[in-house]
Scaffold this motif. Sequence first.
Motif: not given
Lengths: 432, 178
Positions: A130, A133, A181, A218, A221, A306, A394
């Motif tokens: 991740h 991000t 998201k 988010t 990520n 996230t 995530n």
Amino acid sequence: MGMTITEKILARAAGRPSVRAGDNVWVQADILMTHDVCGPGTIGIFQKEFGAKARVWNSERVILTPDHYIFTADAKCHRNVEICRAFAAEQALPYFYDPGTPSYSGVCHVTLPQKGHCRPGEVLFGTDSHTCTYGAFGAFATGIGNTDAAFVMGTGRLLVKVPATLRFVVDGGLPKGVMGKDIILRVIGDIGVDGGTYRALEFCGSTIRGLPMSERITICNMAIEAGGKNGIIAADKTTLEYVRARTDKPFTCVDSDPDAEVLSERRYRAEELVPYVALPHSPDNLAKASDCGDVRIDRAYVGSCTGGKTEDFIAAASILRGRKVCVDTYLVPATTEVAADLQRETIGGKTLAQIFQEAGCIEPAPPSCAACLGGPLDTFGRANGSEVVISTTNRNFPGRMGSKAASVILASPLTTAASALTGRITDPREFM
Amino acid sequence: MAQRIRGNVFVVGDNIDTDQIIPAQYLNLVPTIPEEYAKLGTYALSGLPDGYPRLVPEGAAKSPYVIVVAGRNFGCGSSREHAPVSLGAAGVRAVVAESYARIFFRNCMATGELYPVESPKRLCDLLKTGDEVTLDLEAGTLTTAAGATYPLQPLGDAKDVIDAGGLFAFARKSGMIR
């Protein structure tokens, strides 16, 4: 022919006037991040290959953030933090966020932004998938393994293939109840968990420009959940305000040229987006939350890089305020700064912490990665049976949050909170 | 380096992620500590859903299977190098899949633990766990006991790095670093 933002950053880091997708180039890293799960192995390779007395290439640019297995009784986990601690002392690393001390921060991918380590135009590598991000800051950032990280640690350089770009343009006003998201879950659902493999995922358009950094974080990520090498959003006024407040180090912003070549471009109208979920057991198993009202859940989880930022808890609290959850609801702030915000931020005269307590949530755990990736058996919130968990995290492949028998549903903080109130997947607009 | 690998295959499907290759509870083991490297091997592919056989049988140190055959996107998810390391430590020498996640592929090469070979043909539907095959890395073919031969994508420069034993060994051998 112009260059994409990803090509421009890699060209600068390679010391070349231009690069094209597909080129293999040696680039100079600006930041290397590692943590307690991959740090000890990286340090082991570094010492074996460069010598027991070797120095890291630049102590200001190696960030060590233990965050994964901190609050556990597991002796090996403590040993691993100790390996990081000894290395930080030996190398005099100024940016070691040491567990059990006031410098402890928590989850790396929220720590680096908050501590001013994410700057536009830079190249960041990290031993965590991740790491993408940090593309939210108009930087090139990607996850690497221990061996590559040890190489970077010793030399500051790494051979990378310049990725071709998949561009996602989102325009218009996001409807009530729809978050960053939901945008990224929709994108992953559309292209699949390998739809972005070896690609740069570039996000732009008026909707993206209107998002705060927390939401951009988010989105970038989860670029890895489509297989992406990096996710990226060009820096703008919002980025600069965030970054300037946290660092005085110099940096140079770049953006894609209008005539840059991209592999594909997908366009979305924000008004047509809705609250989504990714059903078990894959991040691309997309469904509208409103179509899943018959799916029962027995746990809700708000946390991780996230979905464990201050704004994520504000979103969850906005739904939970004055209501009662009917399933076990676990809260894990990503960092100590977020944990402090739970006591500081208020809605309607009540702190977030009070709102969660009155709603019947389990008392928030100290900041760490916690149950996002299962972890040691005593990890807070770990799924140890056949739980169905709705989560702001995530990834939801089998066994991700612990037990193989558990099921994980990925959702926004709003949708997760709304579902905690009903015990089934719930469109948050029912409570807005 | 032996360019022919002969042995039994272990067959899995699509999107086998790193949590299924090595569950996160075992990430307290550090790959550079020899006894923990060996321990990682015993847990390789232990995160697969119930119904799969164990890659490494209970109580054994090594896998009776030396080649893993998979579908699309093998190794997706985390950047944990523990994933190729655990397979290598179990005695797996190659994976033959339709496609790979980027970081897993790169970690196979950087560690030199195993060969991540791509197959244009979806071999995970044609083979079953326990089948004996011969993987010829030089010729780029996989041949079954019945004599059927399937062409594989060449590994290109990645093969030289794995032959040498990984990124550092290759860089030394080729004079890139001292």
